[in-house]
Scaffold this active site. Structure first.
Site, PDB file in Angstrom:
ATOM      1  N   HIS B  78       0.845  -1.204   0.000  1.00 59.00           N
ATOM      2  CA  HIS B  78       0.000   0.000   0.000  1.00 59.00           C
ATOM      3  C   HIS B  78       0.877   1.249   0.000  1.00 59.00           C
ATOM      4  N   ASP B 107       8.878  21.880 -25.639  1.00 59.74           N
ATOM      5  CA  ASP B 107       8.696  20.525 -25.104  1.00 59.74           C
ATOM      6  C   ASP B 107       9.671  20.385 -23.947  1.00 59.74           C
ATOM      7  N   TRP B 143       7.121  -0.456   4.493  1.00 53.97           N
ATOM      8  CA  TRP B 143       7.738   0.193   3.335  1.00 53.97           C
ATOM      9  C   TRP B 143       9.148   0.647   3.663  1.00 53.97           C
ATOM     10  N   SER B 170      13.884   5.757 -12.930  1.00 55.09           N
ATOM     11  CA  SER B 170      12.849   6.560 -13.571  1.00 55.09           C
ATOM     12  C   SER B 170      12.768   7.949 -12.945  1.00 55.09           C
ATOM     13  N   SER B 171      12.762   8.015 -11.628  1.00 53.08           N
ATOM     14  CA  SER B 171      12.658   9.323 -10.973  1.00 53.08           C
ATOM     15  C   SER B 171      13.873  10.193 -11.251  1.00 53.08           C
ATOM     16  N   HIS B 254      13.358  11.007   4.561  1.00 55.67           N
ATOM     17  CA  HIS B 254      12.780  12.277   4.948  1.00 55.67           C
ATOM     18  C   HIS B 254      12.671  13.249   3.785  1.00 55.67           C
ATOM     19  N   GLU B 256      12.334  12.513   0.907  1.00 53.29           N
ATOM     20  CA  GLU B 256      11.287  11.928   0.073  1.00 53.29           C
ATOM     21  C   GLU B 256       9.900  12.473   0.428  1.00 53.29           C
ATOM     22  N   TYR B 258       9.206  15.312   1.426  1.00 59.31           N
ATOM     23  CA  TYR B 258       9.089  16.642   0.842  1.00 59.31           C
ATOM     24  C   TYR B 258       8.998  16.574  -0.673  1.00 59.31           C
ATOM     25  N   SER B 269      -0.187  27.014  -4.591  1.00 62.18           N
ATOM     26  CA  SER B 269       0.208  28.395  -4.859  1.00 62.18           C
ATOM     27  C   SER B 269      -0.247  28.872  -6.237  1.00 62.18           C
ATOM     28  N   HIS B 303      15.002  11.939  12.960  1.00 65.77           N
ATOM     29  CA  HIS B 303      13.802  12.092  13.798  1.00 65.77           C
ATOM     30  C   HIS B 303      12.864  10.893  13.648  1.00 65.77           C
ATOM     31  N   HIS B 304      13.199   9.996  12.720  1.00 66.11           N
ATOM     32  CA  HIS B 304      12.441   8.746  12.631  1.00 66.11           C
ATOM     33  C   HIS B 304      13.038   7.672  13.537  1.00 66.11           C
ATOM     34  N   THR B 329       7.697  26.454   6.553  1.00 74.55           N
ATOM     35  CA  THR B 329       6.375  25.939   6.188  1.00 74.55           C
ATOM     36  C   THR B 329       5.293  26.893   6.660  1.00 74.55           C
ATOM     37  N   LYS B 332       4.781  29.675   4.341  1.00 73.56           N
ATOM     38  CA  LYS B 332       3.912  29.320   3.226  1.00 73.56           C
ATOM     39  C   LYS B 332       2.442  29.420   3.616  1.00 73.56           C
ATOM     40  N   ARG B 451       1.262   0.851  15.576  1.00 72.74           N
ATOM     41  CA  ARG B 451       0.946   0.726  14.152  1.00 72.74           C
ATOM     42  C   ARG B 451       1.378  -0.646  13.658  1.00 72.74           C
TER      43      ARG B 451
HETATM   44  C1  HEA Z   1       0.673   8.803  -0.543  1.00 81.54           C
HETATM   45  C2  HEA Z   1       0.614   7.955   0.350  1.00 81.54           C
HETATM   46  C3  HEA Z   1      -0.593   7.329   0.986  1.00 81.54           C
HETATM   47  C4  HEA Z   1      -1.935   7.432   0.706  1.00 81.54           C
HETATM   48  C5  HEA Z   1      -2.605   8.242  -0.378  1.00 81.54           C
HETATM   49  C6  HEA Z   1      -2.615   6.593   1.655  1.00 81.54           C
HETATM   50  C7  HEA Z   1      -4.001   6.420   1.693  1.00 81.54           C
HETATM   51  C8  HEA Z   1      -4.665   5.648   2.634  1.00 81.54           C
HETATM   52  N1  HEA Z   1      -4.092   4.914   3.644  1.00 81.54           N
HETATM   53 FE1  HEA Z   1      -2.111   4.689   3.991  1.00 81.54          FE
HETATM   54  N2  HEA Z   1      -0.129   4.486   4.321  1.00 81.54           N
HETATM   55  C9  HEA Z   1       0.886   5.159   3.707  1.00 81.54           C
HETATM   56  C10 HEA Z   1       0.749   6.073   2.684  1.00 81.54           C
HETATM   57  C11 HEA Z   1      -0.466   6.432   2.103  1.00 81.54           C
HETATM   58  N3  HEA Z   1      -1.701   6.005   2.495  1.00 81.54           N
HETATM   59  C12 HEA Z   1       2.148   4.803   4.273  1.00 81.54           C
HETATM   60  C13 HEA Z   1       3.521   5.357   3.872  1.00 81.54           C
HETATM   61  C14 HEA Z   1       1.887   3.857   5.268  1.00 81.54           C
HETATM   62  C15 HEA Z   1       2.884   3.152   6.189  1.00 81.54           C
HETATM   63  C16 HEA Z   1       3.089   1.750   5.741  1.00 81.54           C
HETATM   64  C17 HEA Z   1       3.979   1.001   6.649  1.00 81.54           C
HETATM   65  O1  HEA Z   1       3.671   0.904   7.837  1.00 81.54           O
HETATM   66  O2  HEA Z   1       5.007   0.490   6.167  1.00 81.54           O
HETATM   67  C18 HEA Z   1       0.437   3.684   5.279  1.00 81.54           C
HETATM   68  C19 HEA Z   1      -0.221   2.856   6.166  1.00 81.54           C
HETATM   69  C20 HEA Z   1      -1.603   2.841   6.349  1.00 81.54           C
HETATM   70  C21 HEA Z   1      -2.277   2.256   7.460  1.00 81.54           C
HETATM   71  C22 HEA Z   1      -1.608   1.630   8.666  1.00 81.54           C
HETATM   72  C23 HEA Z   1      -1.287   0.232   8.474  1.00 81.54           C
HETATM   73  C24 HEA Z   1      -0.626  -0.302   9.696  1.00 81.54           C
HETATM   74  O3  HEA Z   1       0.145   0.408  10.346  1.00 81.54           O
HETATM   75  O4  HEA Z   1      -0.905  -1.450  10.003  1.00 81.54           O
HETATM   76  C25 HEA Z   1      -3.620   2.437   7.260  1.00 81.54           C
HETATM   77  C26 HEA Z   1      -4.668   1.983   8.185  1.00 81.54           C
HETATM   78  O5  HEA Z   1      -5.697   2.516   8.265  1.00 81.54           O
HETATM   79  C27 HEA Z   1      -3.769   3.157   6.021  1.00 81.54           C
HETATM   80  C28 HEA Z   1      -4.990   3.541   5.469  1.00 81.54           C
HETATM   81  C29 HEA Z   1      -5.103   4.352   4.349  1.00 81.54           C
HETATM   82  C30 HEA Z   1      -6.370   4.712   3.763  1.00 81.54           C
HETATM   83  C31 HEA Z   1      -7.724   4.259   4.247  1.00 81.54           C
HETATM   84  C32 HEA Z   1      -6.089   5.524   2.697  1.00 81.54           C
HETATM   85  C33 HEA Z   1      -7.107   6.141   1.765  1.00 81.54           C
HETATM   86  O6  HEA Z   1      -6.890   7.515   1.659  1.00 81.54           O
HETATM   87  C34 HEA Z   1      -7.053   5.464   0.424  1.00 81.54           C
HETATM   88  C35 HEA Z   1      -8.277   5.800  -0.350  1.00 81.54           C
HETATM   89  C36 HEA Z   1      -8.264   5.292  -1.745  1.00 81.54           C
HETATM   90  C37 HEA Z   1      -9.063   4.328  -2.204  1.00 81.54           C
HETATM   91  C38 HEA Z   1      -9.975   3.618  -1.296  1.00 81.54           C
HETATM   92  C39 HEA Z   1      -8.978   3.901  -3.624  1.00 81.54           C
HETATM   93  C40 HEA Z   1      -9.957   4.513  -4.543  1.00 81.54           C
HETATM   94  C41 HEA Z   1     -11.185   3.765  -4.826  1.00 81.54           C
HETATM   95  C42 HEA Z   1     -11.330   2.484  -5.249  1.00 81.54           C
HETATM   96  C43 HEA Z   1     -10.266   1.478  -5.343  1.00 81.54           C
HETATM   97  C44 HEA Z   1     -12.640   2.016  -5.629  1.00 81.54           C
HETATM   98  C45 HEA Z   1     -13.170   0.931  -4.775  1.00 81.54           C
HETATM   99  C46 HEA Z   1     -13.770   1.487  -3.556  1.00 81.54           C
HETATM  100  C47 HEA Z   1     -14.689   0.849  -2.793  1.00 81.54           C
HETATM  101  C48 HEA Z   1     -15.177  -0.508  -3.123  1.00 81.54           C
HETATM  102  C49 HEA Z   1     -15.232   1.506  -1.559  1.00 81.54           C
HETATM  103  N4  HEA Z   1      -2.537   3.398   5.484  1.00 81.54           N
HETATM  104  C1  HEA Z   2       4.066  14.662   2.687  1.00 84.36           C
HETATM  105  C2  HEA Z   2       4.615  14.063   3.622  1.00 84.36           C
HETATM  106  C3  HEA Z   2       5.078  14.603   4.939  1.00 84.36           C
HETATM  107  C4  HEA Z   2       5.255  15.919   5.370  1.00 84.36           C
HETATM  108  C5  HEA Z   2       5.053  17.188   4.612  1.00 84.36           C
HETATM  109  C6  HEA Z   2       5.714  15.807   6.722  1.00 84.36           C
HETATM  110  C7  HEA Z   2       6.035  16.914   7.504  1.00 84.36           C
HETATM  111  C8  HEA Z   2       6.606  16.852   8.754  1.00 84.36           C
HETATM  112  N1  HEA Z   2       6.850  15.713   9.465  1.00 84.36           N
HETATM  113 FE1  HEA Z   2       6.361  13.813   8.919  1.00 84.36          FE
HETATM  114  N2  HEA Z   2       6.177  11.929   8.242  1.00 84.36           N
HETATM  115  C9  HEA Z   2       5.715  11.535   7.012  1.00 84.36           C
HETATM  116  C10 HEA Z   2       5.343  12.368   5.992  1.00 84.36           C
HETATM  117  C11 HEA Z   2       5.408  13.754   6.041  1.00 84.36           C
HETATM  118  N3  HEA Z   2       5.797  14.491   7.108  1.00 84.36           N
HETATM  119  C12 HEA Z   2       5.654  10.100   6.925  1.00 84.36           C
HETATM  120  C13 HEA Z   2       5.204   9.290   5.713  1.00 84.36           C
HETATM  121  C14 HEA Z   2       6.090   9.617   8.145  1.00 84.36           C
HETATM  122  C15 HEA Z   2       6.159   8.175   8.636  1.00 84.36           C
HETATM  123  C16 HEA Z   2       7.154   7.346   7.976  1.00 84.36           C
HETATM  124  C17 HEA Z   2       7.088   5.950   8.508  1.00 84.36           C
HETATM  125  O1  HEA Z   2       7.602   5.713   9.618  1.00 84.36           O
HETATM  126  O2  HEA Z   2       6.501   5.070   7.832  1.00 84.36           O
HETATM  127  C18 HEA Z   2       6.434  10.786   8.941  1.00 84.36           C
HETATM  128  C19 HEA Z   2       6.957  10.712  10.235  1.00 84.36           C
HETATM  129  C20 HEA Z   2       7.430  11.801  10.913  1.00 84.36           C
HETATM  130  C21 HEA Z   2       8.218  11.697  12.104  1.00 84.36           C
HETATM  131  C22 HEA Z   2       8.700  10.417  12.762  1.00 84.36           C
HETATM  132  C23 HEA Z   2       7.843  10.007  13.831  1.00 84.36           C
HETATM  133  C24 HEA Z   2       8.247   8.686  14.362  1.00 84.36           C
HETATM  134  O3  HEA Z   2       8.336   7.722  13.596  1.00 84.36           O
HETATM  135  O4  HEA Z   2       8.479   8.611  15.572  1.00 84.36           O
HETATM  136  C25 HEA Z   2       8.478  12.990  12.519  1.00 84.36           C
HETATM  137  C26 HEA Z   2       9.272  13.340  13.717  1.00 84.36           C
HETATM  138  O5  HEA Z   2       9.815  14.347  13.817  1.00 84.36           O
HETATM  139  C27 HEA Z   2       7.864  13.870  11.550  1.00 84.36           C
HETATM  140  C28 HEA Z   2       7.917  15.256  11.617  1.00 84.36           C
HETATM  141  C29 HEA Z   2       7.455  16.096  10.610  1.00 84.36           C
HETATM  142  C30 HEA Z   2       7.580  17.552  10.663  1.00 84.36           C
HETATM  143  C31 HEA Z   2       8.162  18.363  11.778  1.00 84.36           C
HETATM  144  C32 HEA Z   2       7.048  18.006   9.487  1.00 84.36           C
HETATM  145  C33 HEA Z   2       6.988  19.464   9.068  1.00 84.36           C
HETATM  146  O6  HEA Z   2       7.405  19.625   7.731  1.00 84.36           O
HETATM  147  C34 HEA Z   2       5.633  20.063   9.251  1.00 84.36           C
HETATM  148  C35 HEA Z   2       5.680  21.583   9.173  1.00 84.36           C
HETATM  149  C36 HEA Z   2       4.337  22.219   9.175  1.00 84.36           C
HETATM  150  C37 HEA Z   2       3.735  22.868  10.202  1.00 84.36           C
HETATM  151  C38 HEA Z   2       4.366  22.944  11.552  1.00 84.36           C
HETATM  152  C39 HEA Z   2       2.375  23.471  10.058  1.00 84.36           C
HETATM  153  C40 HEA Z   2       2.317  24.846   9.471  1.00 84.36           C
HETATM  154  C41 HEA Z   2       3.103  25.855  10.174  1.00 84.36           C
HETATM  155  C42 HEA Z   2       2.590  26.959  10.791  1.00 84.36           C
HETATM  156  C43 HEA Z   2       1.156  27.299  10.742  1.00 84.36           C
HETATM  157  C44 HEA Z   2       3.570  27.899  11.393  1.00 84.36           C
HETATM  158  C45 HEA Z   2       3.554  28.061  12.860  1.00 84.36           C
HETATM  159  C46 HEA Z   2       3.713  26.776  13.583  1.00 84.36           C
HETATM  160  C47 HEA Z   2       4.493  26.594  14.648  1.00 84.36           C
HETATM  161  C48 HEA Z   2       5.535  27.548  15.127  1.00 84.36           C
HETATM  162  C49 HEA Z   2       4.289  25.370  15.484  1.00 84.36           C
HETATM  163  N4  HEA Z   2       7.224  13.119  10.597  1.00 84.36           N
HETATM  164 CU   LIG Z   3      10.795  12.734   8.353  1.00 87.73          CU
END
Ligand code: HEA
Ligand code: HEA
Ligand SMILES: [Cu+2]
Ligand code: CUA
Lengths: 293, 529, 381
Positions: B78, B107, B143, B170-171, B254, B256, B258, B269, B303-304, B329, B332, B451
């Site tokens: 997923h 292009d 993942w 590819s990326s 991390h 990634e 962003y 924007s 921080h992870h 952030t 923004k 989780r």
């Molecule tokens: C871009 C990234 C992305 C997106 C979009 C989503 C989208 C969603 N994710 Fe997840 N998710 C991750 C990135 C993302 N996720 C990551 C990185 C993890 C961590 C994995 C790990 O632990 O290693 C995770 C893990 C994760 C978990 C935790 C699993 C665990 O820790 O055991 C769960 C549980 O609720 C979850 C739920 C969902 C749901 C409900 C959506 C929904 O928003 C999805 C909605 C979309 C659809 C449903 C598809 C569209 C429609 C159809 C296919 C038609 C059919 C529909 C019907 C029949 C109703 N995701």
């Molecule tokens: C699009 C993806 C995305 C983005 C944008 C972010 C944004 C941020 N993430 Fe997140 N993060 C993930 C995707 C993302 N993360 C994923 C996928 C994981 C789990 C991976 C895994 O384990 O599977 C994760 C996990 C993760 C962890 C690890 C937690 C753990 O495993 O224990 C942490 C810890 O620091 C973290 C921090 C942050 C912070 C500080 C930001 C910051 O960039 C956020 C900044 C934004 C704001 C703060 C809000 C707006 C700001 C204001 C309005 C200004 C004023 C605010 C203040 C002064 C407070 N993230």
């Molecule tokens: Cu991070």
């Protein structure tokens, strides 16, 4: 060969899909091979063949278009920038392995040996109490190596030092060839390239010899703990890049013989030279961090 | 192989080739953009279906549907499919379609390479998906693929690793192409500080990818050699360390995240100024903020890993560095709010999604900030609090930005106005259900639900049931989205004019072209004022 | 609008059908000074975020209400204000500082065990196994495994048809809990036997990963007696959800009593093991004992019925090893094999090894007929 004003846009690209098929076959084959399936190896070679065929086709096409004068300066600039960023990505690939080496030497090995922090002390005390933190090492379980886990480290001052000289001078000769090209001196260009390619091959040959020694005499293999792992992965990927670089230079040499390059237009030459310098710089890093320190 | 490409030298105007081969051999940025976008949509469905398997199993305590091993493999795939198949290709598709148009280029700079960047993807995914049918099942170590667990994977391991290599190549190729295009192909007068913000965010994103994808490739290569060639990178007995993998992975991981969010910022924007009928507030600070986020993203990775037993200096350094990201952030967020301030807003579907983005992404950002504080994260780590965090930034974050972008540019791409009523319905269903799905997960996490578990203690039952119901409604709502797109592609609906949105001409070159734009655009560069 | 009705119906059903279990919404305050401090820190940063959120969202909502085209407003054209932009860079920075300072204090407290009076009173070495915990009381000679309790284990099987709500502390109960004294400083040393696990009891305020080959640590000083439950929080394979942690904190006197019991039990067990190691069992005795051992130690991988999981864990039923030479079979169980099959020589007693080997050969679809006595096991070293 008038310079075009419009940016050259190819209208059909048939090579990429073959590239994908080739790469897919190669890697699926390799996977099967690793999983112990007998057909894997064959599949792998087929994939590699497709990939190589594709590369020839693709580069052949580009060369033809270039010789036909399709490319204007702007296209040339695109190629240059593309090459630079490609090399940048390669730098980061090596960075991962240098990072691993750094981490092993600065953190994991000292911790296992009871240095660095309280946890290091306890790790040593409870889990590996006979292990001493030294570098090079094959770890507390003395993985790999000869009888009893013994192995010899690679010294910096034999072949590696010679190889450093070889690569550094090859960097010089390719620049000398470039001067020749810029001055319209074809003889110098060709001589320079021949020497460069020869030095590259010599480097690879010496490294192959070094590997042979390591495997047969020194008990040093890919499986010799963290030292063997970092040593062979770093030097191995570097050696692969030297080989690729030498092949590219050889193609450039052939094209020079055919007179494809002019003092103004010779992107392929420059790309090859950049790549060669990149390989050179990586080697310096290797020499210092893998062999010497 | 054909030499057609070589003989096709004259640059004359003609439409696309016919049939399937048009798509296989195409070098046209719009065609390739379309391919990327459609692939992303399909992958979003596939990844979403896997999410629904997860949610269905978690509907009630006790195991009802799947073996825990398969559950883990669903979570793993997923995530990989959503990230590498859904969000990244979708943004690359947008980049392909829009960047040349936005900067006045004929292009992409390297059209053949562009074809390859796309056509690597399907092969990568076949390699990945094939693992589901293998002995031992698909990859099931999350993942993040931490060793030593991941080394217990069966036949799937090499296939998974190589698919990551292919997707990485590819990326990288796509990023190189985008950078070269922006730096070399801008129309005369299109200075860097005039670039639309979407282009700017993509430049930074592309730089990030060039730096991190090779590191990921190297890292998974080490997994491969540890498993099959006897190396000891992640094995303490040989002098390595499992935690080394985590450092390398998160050095990639991390930045990634962003990569997934910066282009979203770009889209938002573009959208907000159009519907606020006002120029973007703080253009240059937006650019600098993006660059700062890009820079900071390289020094926060651990921080992870607050719970792996780093020395305290490490914990604190990564805490401070991560917290700093809130500043750019925040800039923004404040700029977006200021752009709306005293505008003359209308609320078509793209704007609705953009506003929801600002609100909900910010919430995800807040939880991110909370987790960046290491002593507190010792509690949050690996609980559903994190699952809530990253779905807030990814789903109502990145995915909402993609919805906004699609509704915003769909009339331009297809020449047809989408069905506004359906768009609004899609929005409201999606926006409500996404909160029903993910908001309760905050509570679950704080109350102590780890989780990546297939079954849980009964006190977590209620919120999990909510979350599952939300997820299915969310999934259903996406069918509306697909229907809207299909309608527009089939040419149903009102014809769109060039400008599409009132006053949009002020907000980008794309709105000066016909809808849909001709196959080749800007063969002579536009004049920029 | 049918959809909405349907949605409401489903939600209504979800709400009504579920007994209002006593759930919590917030992080626990826990039972140590540290966990209180972490909780306070959590509340501080939460409220700061809520505050900023309210500010940002109110501006946004105000703007949405008042600055819309349908109100006939003419859009302003301003797009810069350097003062404002500096302000909203500096103020958030200061807010962050106000969080970073208390955070640093708590972190130092966590790391610096010296802030606690007195030296460590007890050190427990905790080893994560797939999928159980091992607790060694260093210097006390106590060493045992802690598995998911049998009732939960039965109920958690796919298609078990047992209502989890009817199982006491479903998935949060173990056979042998960790017992510690209150108001004493306990230090934990963590390591992993196979993969990374993570030891988390929310009431203690932290979790720590168990890394194979390395030691990590943590400490607690529990303020009040009680039973504290937690779970493994690092994905560790198939049964990651099924390795809970139970810690019982007892007053010193009760703890001492427990300790004495354990010691005498331990001595008795060692004596028994010694005796059994040379004892000759009947086949039925071995099989009966073996079944227990199998269900407790092997069934999580090879499955209760011995069919294994294709591709991951080989079947015991008709296994060539089980039906091959008995010494080889026993050696495999003693020494383990590959990355996944753990060595059991340090985990099980000789009699247990002999029993489980005999059991496998005569049950689970095998009928080899032979048996092995503890004394006949291949030499150990
Ligand atoms: C871009 C990234 C992305 C997106 C979009 C989503 C989208 C969603 N994710 Fe997840 N998710 C991750 C990135 C993302 N996720 C990551 C990185 C993890 C961590 C994995 C790990 O632990 O290693 C995770 C893990 C994760 C978990 C935790 C699993 C665990 O820790 O055991 C769960 C549980 O609720 C979850 C739920 C969902 C749901 C409900 C959506 C929904 O928003 C999805 C909605 C979309 C659809 C449903 C598809 C569209 C429609 C159809 C296919 C038609 C059919 C529909 C019907 C029949 C109703 N995701
Ligand atoms: C699009 C993806 C995305 C983005 C944008 C972010 C944004 C941020 N993430 Fe997140 N993060 C993930 C995707 C993302 N993360 C994923 C996928 C994981 C789990 C991976 C895994 O384990 O599977 C994760 C996990 C993760 C962890 C690890 C937690 C753990 O495993 O224990 C942490 C810890 O620091 C973290 C921090 C942050 C912070 C500080 C930001 C910051 O960039 C956020 C900044 C934004 C704001 C703060 C809000 C707006 C700001 C204001 C309005 C200004 C004023 C605010 C203040 C002064 C407070 N993230
Ligand atoms: Cu991070
Ligand atoms: Cu042990 Cu999860």
């Amino acid at each position: 060969m008038a310079t075009k004003t419009a940016y050259y846009l190819p209208h059909k690209a048939s090579h990429p899909i073959f590239g994908s098929i080739g790469l897919f076959t190669l890697l699926a084959g390799f996977s099967n091979y690793l999983n112990g399936s007998p057909a894997g190896a064959t599949m792998m070679w087929v994939g590699a063949a497709i990939l190589i065929y594709m590369l020839f086709g693709w580069f052949g096409t580009v060369i033809r278009e270039s010789v036909a004068g399709e490319y204007n300066d702007q296209v040339d600039a695109s190629f240059r920038m593309g090459m630079i960023w490609f090399i940048a990505s390669e730098v980061f690939f090596f960075a991962a392995f240098f990072g691993a080496l750094h981490y092993a030497r600065m953190y994991s090995v000292p911790w296992l040996g009871g240095e660095g922090s309280a946890l290091g002390v306890e790790t040593h005390q409870y889990l590996w109490n006979t292990f001493e933190s030294v570098w090079p090492t094959n770890g507390p379980a003395h993985i790999g190596g000869k009888e009893g886990g013994h192995f010899e480290a690679m010294s910096a001052w034999g072949i590696p030092a010679i190889n450093t000289l070889i690569l550094l001078s090859s960097g010089g000769t390719v620049t000398w060839a470039h001067w020749g090209l810029l001055a319209g001196n074809r003889g110098q260009l060709i001589k320079g390239l021949i020497v460069t390619v020869a030095l590259g091959l010599l480097f690879v040959a010496l490294q192959a010899f070094e590997y042979h020694e390591a495997y047969t005499e020194m008990g040093l293999t890919l499986g010799t703990g963290i030292y063997g792992s970092t040593f062979f992965m770093l030097t191995g990927f570097h050696g692969l890049h030297v080989t690729i670089g030498a092949i590219i230079l050889a193609v450039v040499l052939l094209r020079s013989l055919k007179g494809h390059f002019s003092p103004e237009h010779h992107f392929a030459f420059e790309a090859a030279a950049w790549y060669w310098h990149f390989v050179d710089v990586v080697w310096l890093g290797l020499f210092i961090f893998v062999y010497w320190l | 192989m054909s030499a057609a490409a070589a003989t096709h030298d004259e640059h004359h105007d003609h439409g696309p080739a016919r049939g399937l081969m048009r798509w296989v051999f195409t070098t046209n940025h719009k065609d390739i953009g379309t391919l990327y976008l459609i692939t992303a949509l399909i992958m979003f469905m596939v990844g979403g279906a896997m999410a629904l398997v997860i949610r269905a199993e978690l509907f009630q305590p006790g195991l009802q549907l799947v073996d825990p091993m398969f559950f883990n493999s669903m979570a793993t795939l997923h995530a990989l499919i959503m990230i590498f198949g859904g969000v990244m290709p979708a943004f690359t598709g947008l980049a392909n379609w829009m960047i040349p148009i936005m900067i006045g280029a004929p292009d992409m700079a390297l059209p053949r390479l562009n074809n390859w960047s796309f056509w690597l993807l399907p092969f990568g995914f076949v390699l990945l998906a094939s693992t589901l049918f293998m002995e031992g099942g698909g990859p099931a170590a999350g993942w993040t693929m931490y060793p030593p667990l991941v080394l217990q994977t069966g036949a799937a391991l090499p296939f998974t690793i190589f698919s990551i290599h292919i997707l990485g190549i590819s990326s990288i190729l796509a990023s190189i192409n985008i950078i070269v295009t922006v730096f070399n192909m801008r129309a005369p007068g299109m200075s860097l500080m005039k670039l639309p913000l979407f282009v700017w965010t993509w430049i930074i994103t592309a730089f990030l990818m060039i730096a991190i994808m090779p590191v990921l490739a190297g890292t998974v290569t080490m997994l491969l050699t540890d498993k099959f060639f006897g190396t000891s990178f992640f094995n303490a007995a040989g002098g390595g360390d499992p935690v080394l993998y985590q450092h390398l992975f998160w050095f990639f991981g991390h930045p990634e995240v962003y990569v997934l969010i910066l282009p979203s910022f770009g889209v938002i924007s573009q959208v907000i100024p159009t519907f606020a009928r006002k120029p973007l507030f703080g253009y240059s600070s937006m650019v600098y903020a993006t660059a700062s986020i890009g820079f900071l993203s390289f020094i926060v990775w651990a921080h992870h890993q607050y719970t792996v037993g780093m020395p305290i200096e490490g914990e604190l350094f990564f805490t401070y560095a991560t917290m700093l990201i809130a500043v750019p952030t925040g800039v923004k967020v404040f700029n977006w709010v200021s752009t709306m301030w005293k505008g003359a807003m209308t609320f078509e579907t793209p704007m609705l999604f953009a506003i929801a983005f600002v609100v909900l992404f910010t919430m995800g950002g807040f939880t991110g900030l909370m987790m960046s504080i290491s002593p507190a994260d010792l509690q949050y780590h690996d609980t559903y609090f994190i699952v809530a965090h990253f779905h807030y930034v990814l789903v109502p974050g990145a995915v909402f930005a993609l919805f906004a972008a699609t509704y915003y540019w769909l009339p331009k791409w297809t020449g047809r106005m989408y069905d506004e009523r359906l768009g609004q319905l899609h929005f409201w269903l999606t926006a409500i259900s996404v909160n029903v799905t993910f908001f309760p997960q905050h509570f679950l996490g704080l109350a102590g639900m780890p989780r990546r578990i297939a079954d849980y203690a009964v006190q977590f039952a209620e919120f999990n049931a909510w979350s599952t119901v939300g997820a299915f409604v969310f999934g259903f709502a996406q069918l509306i989205f697909v229907y809207v797109i299909i309608k527009a592609i089939r040419g149903e609906g009102e014809k769109a004019n060039d400008e599409v949105w009132e006053g949009a001409r002020e907000h980008g070159l794309e709105w000066t072209l016909p809808s849909p734009p001709p196959y080749h655009t800007w063969e002579t560069a536009p004049e920029i004022h | 609008m049918k959809i909405f009705k349907l949605l409401l119906a489903v939600l209504g059903w979800v709400l009504s059908s579920r007994a209002r279990a006593d759930y919590t919404l917030n992080l626990t305050e826990g039972v140590t000074k540290l966990s209180h401090d972490v909780h306070d820190l959590h509340m501080l940063i939460l409220w700061i975020c809520v505050g900023i959120g309210i500010l940002v969202y109110s501006l946004l909502i105000y703007s949405i209400i008042h600055h819309r085209k349908s109100k006939g407003v003419v859009p302003a054209q301003f797009h810069e204000n350097t003062k404002l932009e500096i302000l909203w860079t500096v103020i958030p920075f200061l807010i962050l500082l106000s969080m970073a300072i208390p955070a640093t204090k708590v972190m130092i407290e966590i790391y610096n065990s010296d802030t606690m009076p007195g030296p460590t009173d007890l050190t427990v070495k905790v080893t994560g196994y797939q999928w159980k915990w091992r607790y060694e009381y260093l210097g006390e000679g106590i060493d045992f495994f802690s598995n998911l309790d049998a009732k939960s284990n039965e109920a958690r099987q796919l298609g078990a048809n047992i209502d989890p709500a009817k199982v006491d502390n479903y998935l949060l109960n173990v056979d042998n809990p960790l017992v510690i004294p209150v108001n004493k400083k306990i230090r934990f040393l963590f390591t992993g036997a196979d993969v990374i696990h993570s030891w988390w009891v929310p009431d203690f305020g932290w979790k720590k990963d168990t890394i194979p080959g390395f030691i990590t640590d943590g400490w607690v000083k529990v303020e009040k007696p009680g039973i504290y439950r937690g779970q493994c929080t690092e994905l560790c394979g198939r049964d990651h959800a099924f390795m809970p942690i139970v810690v019982i904190a007892k007053p010193e006197a009760e703890y001492q009593q427990w300790l004495a019991e354990q010691k005498s039990k331990g001595e008795a067990a060692t004596a028994q093991a010694k005796a059994e190691a040379v004892k000759t069992f009947t086949k039925d005795e071995l099989i009966a004992k073996g079944q227990e051992v199998y269900n407790a130690n092997c069934a999580s991988c090879h499955q209760p019925n011995g069919e294994g999981i294709p591709g991951a864990f080989p079947a015991i039923t008709n296994s060539p090893v089980v039906n091959g030479p008995i010494e080889e079979h026993a050696r495999l169980v003693l020494k383990g094999k590959g990355q996944l099959m753990p060595p059991f020589e340090a985990v099980l007693k000789p009699a247990e090894i002999a029993a489980v080997v005999t059991y496998q050969r005569n049950a689970l679809g095998n009928s080899k007929g032979d048996l092995i006595q503890p004394a006949e096991l291949p030499a150990q070293n």
